[in-house]
Design a protein around this motif. Sequence first.
Motif, PDB file in Angstrom:
ATOM      1  N   MET A 347       0.840  -1.202   0.000  1.00 49.02           N
ATOM      2  CA  MET A 347       0.000   0.000   0.000  1.00 49.02           C
ATOM      3  C   MET A 347       0.877   1.253   0.000  1.00 49.02           C
ATOM      4  N   THR A 348       0.379   2.312  -0.639  1.00 44.70           N
ATOM      5  CA  THR A 348       1.156   3.527  -0.870  1.00 44.70           C
ATOM      6  C   THR A 348       0.566   4.717  -0.124  1.00 44.70           C
ATOM      7  N   ASN A 349       1.314   5.813  -0.128  1.00 45.31           N
ATOM      8  CA  ASN A 349       0.769   7.073   0.345  1.00 45.31           C
ATOM      9  C   ASN A 349      -0.469   7.450  -0.468  1.00 45.31           C
ATOM     10  N   ALA A 350      -1.306   8.279   0.120  1.00 47.95           N
ATOM     11  CA  ALA A 350      -2.576   8.645  -0.513  1.00 47.95           C
ATOM     12  C   ALA A 350      -2.484  10.029  -1.161  1.00 47.95           C
ATOM     13  N   PRO A 351      -3.316  10.296  -2.149  1.00 51.96           N
ATOM     14  CA  PRO A 351      -3.320  11.618  -2.801  1.00 51.96           C
ATOM     15  C   PRO A 351      -4.202  12.612  -2.042  1.00 51.96           C
ATOM     16  N   PHE A 352      -3.637  13.302  -1.071  1.00 50.60           N
ATOM     17  CA  PHE A 352      -4.384  14.303  -0.317  1.00 50.60           C
ATOM     18  C   PHE A 352      -4.347  15.619  -1.094  1.00 50.60           C
ATOM     19  N   TRP A 398      -9.103  -4.124   0.945  1.00 50.25           N
ATOM     20  CA  TRP A 398      -9.430  -5.550   0.906  1.00 50.25           C
ATOM     21  C   TRP A 398      -9.800  -6.018  -0.500  1.00 50.25           C
ATOM     22  N   THR A 399     -10.570  -5.215  -1.210  1.00 46.79           N
ATOM     23  CA  THR A 399     -11.043  -5.616  -2.539  1.00 46.79           C
ATOM     24  C   THR A 399     -11.003  -4.419  -3.471  1.00 46.79           C
ATOM     25  N   SER A 400     -11.347  -4.646  -4.733  1.00 49.88           N
ATOM     26  CA  SER A 400     -11.429  -3.556  -5.706  1.00 49.88           C
ATOM     27  C   SER A 400     -12.798  -2.879  -5.688  1.00 49.88           C
ATOM     28  N   ALA A 401     -13.703  -3.354  -4.839  1.00 51.17           N
ATOM     29  CA  ALA A 401     -15.058  -2.811  -4.793  1.00 51.17           C
ATOM     30  C   ALA A 401     -15.064  -1.420  -4.162  1.00 51.17           C
ATOM     31  N   ASN A 416      -7.736   5.140  -0.422  1.00 46.50           N
ATOM     32  CA  ASN A 416      -6.828   5.442  -1.535  1.00 46.50           C
ATOM     33  C   ASN A 416      -7.443   4.919  -2.833  1.00 46.50           C
ATOM     34  N   PRO A 417      -7.575   5.769  -3.860  1.00 43.70           N
ATOM     35  CA  PRO A 417      -8.217   5.311  -5.094  1.00 43.70           C
ATOM     36  C   PRO A 417      -7.490   4.189  -5.816  1.00 43.70           C
ATOM     37  N   ASN A 418      -6.215   3.942  -5.466  1.00 48.42           N
ATOM     38  CA  ASN A 418      -5.505   2.850  -6.141  1.00 48.42           C
ATOM     39  C   ASN A 418      -5.891   1.470  -5.616  1.00 48.42           C
ATOM     40  N   HIS A 419      -6.934   1.410  -4.771  1.00 47.59           N
ATOM     41  CA  HIS A 419      -7.383   0.099  -4.278  1.00 47.59           C
ATOM     42  C   HIS A 419      -7.910  -0.779  -5.401  1.00 47.59           C
ATOM     43  N   ALA A 420      -8.267  -0.188  -6.527  1.00 47.19           N
ATOM     44  CA  ALA A 420      -8.735  -1.003  -7.648  1.00 47.19           C
ATOM     45  C   ALA A 420      -7.653  -1.967  -8.112  1.00 47.19           C
ATOM     46  N   ALA A 421      -6.382  -1.555  -7.971  1.00 45.79           N
ATOM     47  CA  ALA A 421      -5.267  -2.415  -8.373  1.00 45.79           C
ATOM     48  C   ALA A 421      -4.558  -3.043  -7.180  1.00 45.79           C
ATOM     49  N   ASN A 423      -5.025  -4.526  -3.651  1.00 52.41           N
ATOM     50  CA  ASN A 423      -5.968  -4.993  -2.644  1.00 52.41           C
ATOM     51  C   ASN A 423      -5.658  -6.431  -2.259  1.00 52.41           C
ATOM     52  N   ALA A 424      -6.133  -6.824  -1.093  1.00 52.07           N
ATOM     53  CA  ALA A 424      -5.797  -8.139  -0.542  1.00 52.07           C
ATOM     54  C   ALA A 424      -6.364  -9.274  -1.370  1.00 52.07           C
ATOM     55  N   GLU A 425      -7.566  -9.112  -1.885  1.00 53.46           N
ATOM     56  CA  GLU A 425      -8.180 -10.179  -2.670  1.00 53.46           C
ATOM     57  C   GLU A 425      -7.318 -10.537  -3.873  1.00 53.46           C
ATOM     58  N   ALA A 426      -6.853  -9.522  -4.600  1.00 58.24           N
ATOM     59  CA  ALA A 426      -6.002  -9.773  -5.759  1.00 58.24           C
ATOM     60  C   ALA A 426      -4.647 -10.323  -5.342  1.00 58.24           C
ATOM     61  N   ALA A 427      -4.103  -9.808  -4.230  1.00 52.97           N
ATOM     62  CA  ALA A 427      -2.767 -10.234  -3.795  1.00 52.97           C
ATOM     63  C   ALA A 427      -2.752 -11.684  -3.345  1.00 52.97           C
ATOM     64  N   VAL A 428      -3.766 -12.100  -2.611  1.00 56.70           N
ATOM     65  CA  VAL A 428      -3.817 -13.487  -2.149  1.00 56.70           C
ATOM     66  C   VAL A 428      -3.944 -14.445  -3.336  1.00 56.70           C
ATOM     67  N   ALA A 429      -4.627 -14.011  -4.389  1.00 59.16           N
ATOM     68  CA  ALA A 429      -4.827 -14.864  -5.564  1.00 59.16           C
ATOM     69  C   ALA A 429      -3.612 -14.931  -6.473  1.00 59.16           C
ATOM     70  N   ASP A 430      -2.661 -14.027  -6.293  1.00 64.93           N
ATOM     71  CA  ASP A 430      -1.482 -13.948  -7.172  1.00 64.93           C
ATOM     72  C   ASP A 430      -0.268 -14.504  -6.439  1.00 64.93           C
ATOM     73  N   PRO A 431       0.253 -15.660  -6.838  1.00 68.26           N
ATOM     74  CA  PRO A 431       1.383 -16.264  -6.111  1.00 68.26           C
ATOM     75  C   PRO A 431       2.657 -15.425  -6.157  1.00 68.26           C
ATOM     76  N   ASP A 432       2.733 -14.451  -7.070  1.00 70.47           N
ATOM     77  CA  ASP A 432       3.927 -13.609  -7.187  1.00 70.47           C
ATOM     78  C   ASP A 432       3.717 -12.237  -6.551  1.00 70.47           C
ATOM     79  N   SER A 433       2.700 -12.103  -5.710  1.00 72.11           N
ATOM     80  CA  SER A 433       2.354 -10.797  -5.141  1.00 72.11           C
ATOM     81  C   SER A 433       3.256 -10.424  -3.973  1.00 72.11           C
ATOM     82  N   VAL A 434       3.143  -9.181  -3.553  1.00 74.28           N
ATOM     83  CA  VAL A 434       3.852  -8.715  -2.357  1.00 74.28           C
ATOM     84  C   VAL A 434       3.400  -9.528  -1.139  1.00 74.28           C
TER      85      VAL A 434
END
Length: 521
Positions: A347-352, A398-401, A416-421, A423-434
Motif C-alpha cells: 500500500m502507498t501514500n494517498a493523494p491528499f 481488501w477488494t477492488s469494490a 486510496n483510489p488505487n485500491h482497484a489495483a 488490494n488483498a483479494e487480488a494479492a492473495v490470488a497472485d502467487p507472485d504478489s507482495v
Amino acid sequence: MSWFQSAVVYQIYPRSFADSDGDGIGDLGGVIGRLDYLAELGVDVVWLSPFYPSPQDDNGYDISDYQDVDPVFGTLEVFDELLAGLHARGMKLVIDLVVNHTSDEHPWFRDPAKRDWYWWRKTPPNDWRSFFSGPAWELDPESGEYYLHLFSRKQPDLNWENPEVREAIYSMMRWWLDRGVDGFRMDVINLISKDLATGVYFNGPRIHEFLHEMHEAVFEGRSGLLAVGEMPNVSVEEARLYTDPARREVDMVFQFEHVALDQGPDSKWDIRALELPALKRSFGRWQAGLADVGWNSLYWDNHDQPRAVSRFGDDGEHRVAAAKMLATVLHLHRGTPYVYQGEELGMTNAPFNTIEDFRDIESLNHYAEAVEGGASPDDVLLALRKMGRDNARTPMQWTSARHAGFTSGEPWIPVNPNHAAINAEAAVADPDSVFHHYRRLIELRHSLPVIARGDFTMRLPDDERVYAFTRSLDGEELLVLGNFTGDPVVVEIEGWTGAEEALIGSPGLALGPWEGKAFRR
C-alpha cells in the motif's frame, strides 16, 4: 532463545482495518472477520492499537478509560471473542499501553482528589513545546494553574513520581494480562520520568527504576509475554540497558533513528533525500550494539509513519519490486520484524488534495501554525502529503469494490483510489504478489535459525545503490542484497558468486531495478 526472536508481529490500527457494522469506522468485529487472513500470512503476534474509550482527539491515544472498549469499536465481550480467535489460531495479542498521558476526560483528571496524579504548576516552570505544536503547558481557567501536556492539550501527562499513579497503572496492566492478553506495546514510555528543573523528559532520571518496578509488579512470574517500549530519542547505549534481560525492564524498544534520516534536524516536515550509506550506518550500529545484549525491533511502517514503499522505494512503475525488496532487507536483519496493516500489499501514500482531506491532529496543527507563520500553504501541503501520519491511516484495501471492501458505509477518511489495483483479494490470488513474498519471508524466519539468531555483518557499507549484508550461524551463511535504485546493478561480494541457493529472487549478483535477493550456503 526467547520465543519472540523468531516471531513476526502484525500491527492493526482498528479504526482503519475493517468495519463490521457499516458506520465507516473499523472495529473489533471487523478484525475478527479477517483472522484467517492473518493466519494465512503466518504472523505470530497481533499488536492492536488503542481501542479504549476515548474522545478521539488523537485517534484513541487519548484514553478516558483503560479497562473498557470504546462503543465505536465494540464491547469487552467482542474483545474476548477476538482474543480467543487469535489464540485458537496460534497467535498472541499485544495491546497498546498509553500511560505517559490520559485524556483530559479521564475520571482521574477530573477528580480533585487526584490532582497530584498530573503535573500542575502556578506558572510554567520551563518552555517545553508540545509535539503537536504550541506550548506544552496549558492554562486551566477554572483553577488558574497550568498542566503539562507533551502532546495534545487534551492529553495531560501523568505524574509518575506519585506512587499511587504507578500502582493504578500496574493494577490495570495485571487486569488485562489476567484477561488473557499477551503483553503490551508501550507508547512513548521513555517519557514517563521527567525533571522539570533541568528540562529532561526523554530517558529521565527515574526511567529505569520505573520500568524495573513495572516488570516486577506486572510481568514477574508470568511466561510467554512481550513488553515493547516505544522510545523516541533513545541511543544504542541506552537501549542496551532497557533490553538487557538481566535488568528486567522491556524486551525490545522502538527507536526512531532510521526514520529520521530523511528529515532535517529540527522538523519532520523538513524533508531530505535518503542517503543509503546513512541508513546502513544506522541499522549497522543498532545491529552491532544489540548483538550481545538486548534485542532489536525492525520496522519501516507503523501508524505514525508514511508508507515505506512511497517513502523509501518506488510507488510507481516498480512498486511491487520495491515493496518486496524493502521487506527482504528488513526481515532478514537480526531482530523482530513488525508488519503494519497493508504493508504486506505494498500500500502507498494517498493523494491528499487539500487540507480538508487530512484528519490527523499533528498535521492539522502543523498546517495552521506554519501558514500563520508565513509559510506557503502549497509548500506545507507538499510536506504533509509526503510525511503526514494519515498516509498510514487510510483504510485497509481488501477488494477492488467501492471503499475497498473496508465498509458498507462512508469511511471516516477516504480510501486510496488505487485500491482497484492494490488490494488483498487480488494479492492473495497472485502467487507472485507482495503478500506472498511477505508470507515466504515469515516462513523463512520460522524455519531458519540463522535468520533469528545469526551474526550480522554489513557489506558494501559505502555503496550508494545496494544494501548488502551477511548473516551466519553454525557454518550456515546468508547473503542479502537490495537495490535501492531504479537502475540495474551488478555487485561483487567477496566469497559469493550468486550461484548459491536463492532463497529470495533469482540466482546471480545482477539486480534489476528495486530488486531484492537472498542466497544461502
